[in-house]
Motif scaffolding. Structure first.
Motif, PDB file in Angstrom:
ATOM      1  N   THR A   1       0.854  -1.177   0.000  1.00  0.00           N
ATOM      2  CA  THR A   1       0.000   0.000   0.000  1.00  0.00           C
ATOM      3  C   THR A   1       0.894   1.231   0.000  1.00  0.00           C
ATOM      4  O   THR A   1       2.029   1.182   0.442  1.00  0.00           O
TER       5      THR A   1
ATOM      6  N   HIS B   1      -5.842 -10.300   6.080  1.00  0.00           N
ATOM      7  CA  HIS B   1      -6.712  -9.300   6.702  1.00  0.00           C
ATOM      8  C   HIS B   1      -5.865  -8.274   7.459  1.00  0.00           C
ATOM      9  O   HIS B   1      -6.121  -7.061   7.399  1.00  0.00           O
TER      10      HIS B   1
ATOM     11  N   THR C   1      -4.087  -5.620   5.305  1.00  0.00           N
ATOM     12  CA  THR C   1      -4.872  -4.517   4.729  1.00  0.00           C
ATOM     13  C   THR C   1      -4.771  -3.251   5.567  1.00  0.00           C
ATOM     14  O   THR C   1      -5.194  -2.178   5.130  1.00  0.00           O
TER      15      THR C   1
END
Length: 319
Positions: free
Chosen positions: A6, A165, A168
């Motif tokens: 990210t 999870h 993220t």
């Protein structure tokens, strides 16, 4: 382990703090203690795998479960202890982002698999004592191997979802892990954003489900076993059954009791110092890995008899 990149996650490495209040003077002592712990885990569990693999008499469901537990303990020690030793031996505190998440994945996967293997072990004893005539049909080597195999595969797949999870979330603030290895709680506490609480709650719910469901059956099975045993009039039969079940019960207690204590303390708001928390987690993580092989050898009558027979034959051969 593939990392989900990210634009806002700035952390590339984590710092393993270990024992927060430990004086550097004791680093050598701690690393030596960790080294011998790993040596005990390595030698003990490899020994069990070899003994069961070599002795045809031990090709039975109960001992196949012991093999899976030994493999699990061996892998857990290998995943955690080398990095812990390097932390105190060479002051190597840095672990990369991907390596940390990979370690977390295996730490929690192996912990969950261990819980399922204890469930299968309790089921094995439950059927053997409560339904002895159905045991040869219900608990064959193939059935036990399939059940253990599904535990490994299913857990590894489930834990991938937990790790992805966590990936993220955004990690751009502190990178200090107050623990001796990367675990989910320590990593998630470093994340930021509105989804942190949700990710944490989902992971805790899955962890509690994976712990409490097997634990409930383990408690039920051993209560049932003792109820059946106490009804028996044959004293020798009672002793034989209890001597067979005692190792499994000890192994289950070593795994579940410390964890339940830590979780219960957390739920009731009872707090520990950081050092005590780290020590408790290490004890319930590593102590069973080191002690289980001793329980297999000295508390399991069949394995003990085979080892004594081998020892006597070796002594006779030397003479």
């Amino acid at each position: 382990m593939i990392m989900i990149n990210t634009n806002i996650t700035a952390i590339k490495d984590f710092i393993i703090l270990g024992f927060p209040g430990l004086d550097p003077t004791y680093y050598g002592l701690v690393s030596t203690l960790l080294f011998f712990t790993y040596l005990v885990i390595l030698v003990g569990n490899v020994f069990i795998l070899i003994v069961v693999g070599v002795e045809r008499e031990l090709y039975k469901p109960t001992y196949l479960i012991f093999c899976h537990l030994a493999m699990n303990d061996l892998l857990f020690g290998t995943v955690t202890l080398p990095k812990m030793m390097s932390r105190y031996w060479w002051d190597d505190k840095v672990i990369s982002f991907n390596a940390c998440f990979t370690q977390m994945y295996f730490v929690h996967s192996l912990g969950a698999i261990h819980s399922l293997l204890l469930l299968i072990m309790a089921l094995d004893r439950f059927i053997a004592v409560c339904f002895p005539f159905k045991y040869p049909v219900l608990m064959t080597n193939n059935i036990v191997s399939m059940a253990c195999g599904f535990s490994w595969i299913g857990t590894f797949l489930r834990m991938m979802a937990v790790v992805f999870h966590a990936l993220t979330l955004t990690y751009c603030n502190s990178n200090i892990i107050v623990q001796c290895y990367c675990d989910h709680i320590s990593i998630i506490n470093l994340a930021s954003g509105g989804d942190v609480k949700y990710v944490k709650n989902v992971a805790v719910s899955l962890a509690m489900f994976g712990l409490l469901l097997p634990l409930s059956f383990v408690i039920f099975s051993y209560i049932s076993i003792f109820a059946v045993v106490l009804k028996r009039t044959n004293q020798e039969g009672r002793y034989k059954t209890l001597s067979t079940c005692t190792p499994q019960l000890l192994i289950s207690c070593l795994y579940y009791l410390p964890r339940c204590f830590v979780y219960l303390a957390h739920a009731t708001g009872f707090s520990f110092s950081l050092d005590i928390r780290v020590v408790l987690i290490l004890l319930y993580s590593l102590l069973p890995c080191a002690v289980n092989p001793i329980i297999y050898c000295f508390k399991t009558k069949h394995i003990k008899e085979i080892l004594m027979k081998r020892l006597k034959n070796s002594i006779v051969g030397v003479k």
